[in-house]
Design a protein around this motif. Sequence first.
Motif, PDB file in Angstrom:
ATOM      1  N   GLY A 164      63.062  45.706  -2.050  1.00  0.00           N
ATOM      2  CA  GLY A 164      62.654  46.245  -0.662  1.00  0.00           C
ATOM      3  C   GLY A 164      63.629  46.319   0.216  1.00  0.00           C
ATOM      4  N   VAL A 165      64.826  46.296  -0.057  1.00  0.00           N
ATOM      5  CA  VAL A 165      65.803  46.519   1.019  1.00  0.00           C
ATOM      6  C   VAL A 165      66.373  47.815   0.908  1.00  0.00           C
ATOM      7  N   SER A 166      66.696  48.233   1.971  1.00  0.00           N
ATOM      8  CA  SER A 166      67.037  49.707   2.055  1.00  0.00           C
ATOM      9  C   SER A 166      68.478  49.853   1.906  1.00  0.00           C
ATOM     10  N   VAL A 167      68.812  51.031   1.328  1.00  0.00           N
ATOM     11  CA  VAL A 167      70.386  50.989   1.022  1.00  0.00           C
ATOM     12  C   VAL A 167      70.901  52.441   1.703  1.00  0.00           C
ATOM     13  N   TRP A 168      71.862  52.180   2.703  1.00  0.00           N
ATOM     14  CA  TRP A 168      72.324  53.303   3.669  1.00  0.00           C
ATOM     15  C   TRP A 168      73.803  53.712   3.099  1.00  0.00           C
ATOM     16  N   ARG A 215      72.466  49.044  -6.149  1.00  0.00           N
ATOM     17  CA  ARG A 215      71.438  50.045  -5.305  1.00  0.00           C
ATOM     18  C   ARG A 215      69.974  49.883  -5.928  1.00  0.00           C
ATOM     19  N   ASP A 216      69.929  49.934  -7.362  1.00  0.00           N
ATOM     20  CA  ASP A 216      68.623  49.822  -7.770  1.00  0.00           C
ATOM     21  C   ASP A 216      67.826  48.589  -7.705  1.00  0.00           C
ATOM     22  N   ALA A 217      68.812  47.435  -7.777  1.00  0.00           N
ATOM     23  CA  ALA A 217      68.091  45.968  -7.679  1.00  0.00           C
ATOM     24  C   ALA A 217      67.773  45.691  -6.269  1.00  0.00           C
ATOM     25  N   LEU A 218      68.426  46.231  -5.393  1.00  0.00           N
ATOM     26  CA  LEU A 218      68.185  46.164  -3.860  1.00  0.00           C
ATOM     27  C   LEU A 218      66.954  46.973  -3.416  1.00  0.00           C
ATOM     28  N   GLU A 219      66.727  48.069  -3.911  1.00  0.00           N
ATOM     29  CA  GLU A 219      65.756  48.837  -3.642  1.00  0.00           C
ATOM     30  C   GLU A 219      64.356  48.290  -4.414  1.00  0.00           C
ATOM     31  N   GLU A 220      64.573  47.522  -5.445  1.00  0.00           N
ATOM     32  CA  GLU A 220      63.166  47.024  -6.165  1.00  0.00           C
ATOM     33  C   GLU A 220      62.943  45.971  -5.187  1.00  0.00           C
ATOM     34  N   GLU A 236      67.777  43.244   5.691  1.00  0.00           N
ATOM     35  CA  GLU A 236      66.901  44.368   5.147  1.00  0.00           C
ATOM     36  C   GLU A 236      67.713  45.534   4.910  1.00  0.00           C
ATOM     37  N   SER A 237      68.873  45.590   5.117  1.00  0.00           N
ATOM     38  CA  SER A 237      69.463  46.908   4.893  1.00  0.00           C
ATOM     39  C   SER A 237      70.985  46.541   4.338  1.00  0.00           C
TER      40      SER A 237
END
Length: 395
Positions: free
Chosen positions: A373-377, A366-371, A327-328
């Motif tokens: 629903g995966v949070s990027v930290w 980053r953009d693909a993960l956020e699309e 999830e992250s």
Amino acid sequence: MDLRDYLLALMEPLAPGDELEPGLRFTGASTELGLRLSFLVEERDEVHVEVGPRELGLKYAARSERLSFAYRDGGADHVDQKLGFRVCQTVAAHVGAREAEVLSRLALDVEAKAEQAEGSARIRELHGTRLLELAGVPGERFYTLSPYLGCLIGCRFCYAQSRLDPMRALLRLPQIPWGSYVDVRVNAPELLERELRELPRHVIKFCPIVSDPYQAVEKRFELTRGCLEVIARADDPPPTLIMTRSTMILRDLELLRSIPHAWVGASIPTLDDSVRKHFEPRAASVPERLDMLRQFKRAGVQRCVVVQPMLPGDPIALADALADVVESVSIGVLRGEMGAEQDFADPRFAHARGEDWQRREAFALRDALEERGVSVWVSELPPPIAKWRPAAAQA
């Protein structure tokens, strides 16, 4: 004595908490991120002074007769150059009065702890005096925990080698390739048991920089498992994050599941296993790492992934694969080629050494993960674990 004790000896008669000069408070010493002395300036700015043997020709802000000193900030803001130079010069002047005596004692200690050759690896068994080292920034403190220093997985791009080379030079150990040596803290579980009783509670992060907790020597020494057992039976076990490139961690699945706030993290810098074989030949395959995360997902253990550096491969496909198991995700770029110059010299991968390519691929991932629903930290810890506070602090 371990190496941290010798760093503290260089600062005597000062102890952590004492002022070196008005407004400059010595806060501690660490060997987890290289040889480091830490200071607080005017009770506000953290400055870390990195120490190395002068003969290595390292970049420096000040020198004593035998050592060099450089500065690094302790937070998001860069240290003012004049401040950094002043702190290093003050430290160099103080250390210079004691370095001959301390380094002579260190040399005698090293002679008694010779490396043993085991196959192509060189292994030292050490009895430490301290295990947990405080790291992070104000508001997000955590302990690093490394039962091993050095890593036989030996990814050649790993920037940990730049932190350990000065350490080995100071110890007069041979400068041999990264991935061919490891120090084993054989009493790590005993140290941890004592420190969990004595030290304030913080998140524990296994081997964040200088090692992998499940490299090959763990099969023999089982120190990572021993430390996890100590955490599991502690009163109010602290949240624990353990990062690895090895599927040996599955051996400890049930143990990790028994720790209430355990997190398992894997490094997956590409989805293309042929690329992985080129850059990380001793690490578990990409499919094996993804399957390992699936097994922890089924077991109900929290998971995260670190992607660093960006290696060639389809970032969209990588985002799809990661979204299925975590999830992250933390994303980082290449921090210098280190010992991987030949790896990146291969015409198939030469483009990946460029800063522009690294950043472009990181942004695409980053953009693909956020699309999905995966949070990027971007900090040292996944957001849920970073927000944890001990019960006493929450009261």
